[in-house]
Design a protein around this motif. Structure first.
Motif, PDB file in Angstrom:
ATOM      1  N   GLU A   7      41.483  12.158 -15.252  1.00  7.99           N
ATOM      2  CA  GLU A   7      41.002  12.856 -14.051  1.00  7.99           C
ATOM      3  C   GLU A   7      40.069  11.965 -13.241  1.00  7.99           C
ATOM      4  N   SER A   8      39.179  11.236 -13.911  1.00 12.78           N
ATOM      5  CA  SER A   8      38.266  10.322 -13.222  1.00 12.78           C
ATOM      6  C   SER A   8      39.044   9.228 -12.504  1.00 12.78           C
ATOM      7  N   GLY A   9      40.071   8.718 -13.159  1.00  7.20           N
ATOM      8  CA  GLY A   9      40.909   7.684 -12.543  1.00  7.20           C
ATOM      9  C   GLY A   9      41.616   8.185 -11.296  1.00  7.20           C
ATOM     10  N   ARG A  10      42.141   9.395 -11.354  1.00  8.15           N
ATOM     11  CA  ARG A  10      42.809   9.979 -10.174  1.00  8.15           C
ATOM     12  C   ARG A  10      41.812  10.213  -9.038  1.00  8.15           C
ATOM     13  N   LEU A  11      40.629  10.702  -9.369  1.00  6.65           N
ATOM     14  CA  LEU A  11      39.605  10.932  -8.359  1.00  6.65           C
ATOM     15  C   LEU A  11      39.181   9.612  -7.705  1.00  6.65           C
ATOM     16  N   LEU A  12      38.973   8.589  -8.514  1.00  6.92           N
ATOM     17  CA  LEU A  12      38.609   7.279  -7.976  1.00  6.92           C
ATOM     18  C   LEU A  12      39.699   6.740  -7.062  1.00  6.92           C
ATOM     19  N   ALA A  13      40.943   6.868  -7.468  1.00  3.25           N
ATOM     20  CA  ALA A  13      42.060   6.403  -6.639  1.00  3.25           C
ATOM     21  C   ALA A  13      42.108   7.160  -5.316  1.00  3.25           C
ATOM     22  N   ALA A  14      41.878   8.476  -5.345  1.00  7.11           N
ATOM     23  CA  ALA A  14      41.914   9.279  -4.117  1.00  7.11           C
ATOM     24  C   ALA A  14      40.773   8.900  -3.175  1.00  7.11           C
ATOM     25  N   VAL A  15      39.566   8.739  -3.705  1.00  2.61           N
ATOM     26  CA  VAL A  15      38.422   8.350  -2.871  1.00  2.61           C
ATOM     27  C   VAL A  15      38.632   6.944  -2.316  1.00  2.61           C
ATOM     28  N   SER A  16      39.127   6.046  -3.126  1.00  7.77           N
ATOM     29  CA  SER A  16      39.403   4.680  -2.672  1.00  7.77           C
ATOM     30  C   SER A  16      40.416   4.673  -1.538  1.00  7.77           C
ATOM     31  N   ALA A  17      41.460   5.479  -1.671  1.00  8.71           N
ATOM     32  CA  ALA A  17      42.484   5.559  -0.625  1.00  8.71           C
ATOM     33  C   ALA A  17      41.895   6.081   0.686  1.00  8.71           C
ATOM     34  N   ILE A  18      41.052   7.088   0.608  1.00  9.15           N
ATOM     35  CA  ILE A  18      40.419   7.639   1.815  1.00  9.15           C
ATOM     36  C   ILE A  18      39.511   6.590   2.466  1.00  9.15           C
ATOM     37  N   LEU A  19      38.728   5.894   1.678  1.00  6.52           N
ATOM     38  CA  LEU A  19      37.847   4.854   2.225  1.00  6.52           C
ATOM     39  C   LEU A  19      38.648   3.749   2.905  1.00  6.52           C
ATOM     40  N   GLU A  21      41.782   4.025   4.085  1.00  3.02           N
ATOM     41  CA  GLU A  21      42.473   4.623   5.237  1.00  3.02           C
ATOM     42  C   GLU A  21      41.551   4.698   6.456  1.00  3.02           C
ATOM     43  N   ARG A  22      40.293   4.976   6.228  1.00  2.00           N
ATOM     44  CA  ARG A  22      39.325   5.096   7.329  1.00  2.00           C
ATOM     45  C   ARG A  22      38.714   3.749   7.721  1.00  2.00           C
ATOM     46  N   GLY A  23      39.120   2.694   7.050  1.00  2.00           N
ATOM     47  CA  GLY A  23      38.629   1.364   7.379  1.00  2.00           C
ATOM     48  C   GLY A  23      37.204   1.090   6.930  1.00  2.00           C
ATOM     49  N   LEU A  24      36.697   1.891   6.014  1.00  2.00           N
ATOM     50  CA  LEU A  24      35.320   1.720   5.547  1.00  2.00           C
ATOM     51  C   LEU A  24      35.206   0.625   4.493  1.00  2.00           C
ATOM     52  N   VAL A  25      36.237   0.498   3.695  1.00  2.00           N
ATOM     53  CA  VAL A  25      36.263  -0.525   2.661  1.00  2.00           C
ATOM     54  C   VAL A  25      37.730  -0.766   2.281  1.00  2.00           C
ATOM     55  N   SER A  26      38.053  -1.998   2.014  1.00  2.00           N
ATOM     56  CA  SER A  26      39.441  -2.312   1.649  1.00  2.00           C
ATOM     57  C   SER A  26      39.621  -2.232   0.135  1.00  2.00           C
ATOM     58  N   ALA A  27      40.853  -2.149  -0.269  1.00  2.00           N
ATOM     59  CA  ALA A  27      41.170  -2.138  -1.700  1.00  2.00           C
ATOM     60  C   ALA A  27      40.679  -3.424  -2.353  1.00  2.00           C
ATOM     61  N   ASP A  28      40.787  -4.548  -1.629  1.00  2.00           N
ATOM     62  CA  ASP A  28      40.307  -5.824  -2.172  1.00  2.00           C
ATOM     63  C   ASP A  28      38.791  -5.813  -2.371  1.00  2.00           C
ATOM     64  N   GLU A  29      38.058  -5.228  -1.405  1.00  2.00           N
ATOM     65  CA  GLU A  29      36.601  -5.144  -1.536  1.00  2.00           C
ATOM     66  C   GLU A  29      36.208  -4.278  -2.727  1.00  2.00           C
ATOM     67  N   LEU A  30      36.911  -3.175  -2.917  1.00  2.00           N
ATOM     68  CA  LEU A  30      36.628  -2.314  -4.070  1.00  2.00           C
ATOM     69  C   LEU A  30      36.913  -3.042  -5.377  1.00  2.00           C
ATOM     70  N   ALA A  31      38.032  -3.737  -5.425  1.00  2.00           N
ATOM     71  CA  ALA A  31      38.391  -4.481  -6.634  1.00  2.00           C
ATOM     72  C   ALA A  31      37.352  -5.568  -6.922  1.00  2.00           C
ATOM     73  N   GLU A  32      36.892  -6.236  -5.856  1.00  2.00           N
ATOM     74  CA  GLU A  32      35.872  -7.267  -6.016  1.00  2.00           C
ATOM     75  C   GLU A  32      34.579  -6.668  -6.580  1.00  2.00           C
ATOM     76  N   ARG A  33      34.150  -5.532  -6.045  1.00  2.00           N
ATOM     77  CA  ARG A  33      32.919  -4.882  -6.503  1.00  2.00           C
ATOM     78  C   ARG A  33      33.039  -4.463  -7.963  1.00  2.00           C
ATOM     79  N   VAL A  34      34.176  -3.909  -8.339  1.00  2.00           N
ATOM     80  CA  VAL A  34      34.384  -3.514  -9.741  1.00  2.00           C
ATOM     81  C   VAL A  34      34.313  -4.735 -10.648  1.00  2.00           C
ATOM     82  N   ALA A  35      34.962  -5.826 -10.237  1.00  2.00           N
ATOM     83  CA  ALA A  35      34.956  -7.049 -11.050  1.00  2.00           C
ATOM     84  C   ALA A  35      33.544  -7.608 -11.197  1.00  2.00           C
TER      85      ALA A  35
END
Length: 194
Positions: A7-19, A21-35
């Motif tokens: 459930e946490s993984g699905r929620l994170l994926a949904a929030v990441s997609a919204i961010l 989509e709105r141009g607030l943060v890219s998938a690459d930026e999120l991946a970089e922050r997690v790493a």
């Protein structure tokens, strides 16, 4: 993977997609922050402390602007709260606590240890810092003032411990090997006799 993790993984994926989509943060930026977050550890802070012990100009930068010093040492700080650094000295010993939760300089020290988050540590350190430190084996002389500093969501703190005597001429790597996370929170002090 259990249900909660899924459930946490699905929620994170949904929030990441919204961010994204709105141009607030890219998938690459999120991946970089997690790493970056996953790679953070007390060893990074220990390297910073050892460098400050060996390089007066870096020490001055660290005490003036901890965030800039961390970045100069290769620690990714973008998006993190500012980092303040408190220097222990013969007349003052600093100890860090977060009285509300577990605000901790994660980018520099990694995840907070369990004891830092405990209600007992958070409450008792403010009320009886000498007693708490003594339980860690850290006895501070009565003529040395103990300053308890509250780390917050807006500003994170770490301690620049006093360099142990007898370490003159040591390499940065050897010095870093003396420094523990608890030293950079102020509940213990590095010891060259280790």
């Amino acid at each position: 993977m259990n249900v909660r993790e899924a459930e946490s993984g699905r929620l994170l994926a949904a929030v990441s997609a919204i961010l994204a989509e709105r141009g607030l943060v890219s998938a690459d930026e999120l991946a970089e922050r997690v790493a970056v977050t996953e790679a953070a550890s007390p060893a990074q802070g220990a390297r910073i402390v050892a460098r400050a012990w060996r390089e007066p100009d870096f020490r001055a930068l660290l005490l003036r602007d901890g965030t800039a010093a961390a970045e100069a040492a290769g620690v990714f700080m973008r998006g993190m709260p500012p980092l303040g650094v408190l220097e222990n000295a013969p007349e003052i010993h600093n100890v860090v606590v977060c009285t509300l939760c577990s605000c901790y300089p994660r980018a520099v020290l990694g995840y907070p240890p369990f004891w830092f988050k405990s209600p007992a540590y958070r409450a008792r350190t403010v009320r009886d810092p000498r007693g708490v430190l003594a339980e860690w084996g850290t006895v501070i002389p009565d003529d040395v003032r103990i300053r308890v500093v509250d780390s917050t969501a807006d500003y994170r703190w770490m301690v620049l411990p006093t360099r142990p005597a007898g370490t003159e001429g040591w390499s940065e790597e050897r010095l870093a090997g003396l420094v523990r996370a608890s030293d950079m929170i102020g509940v213990t002090c590095p010891d060259a006799q280790g």
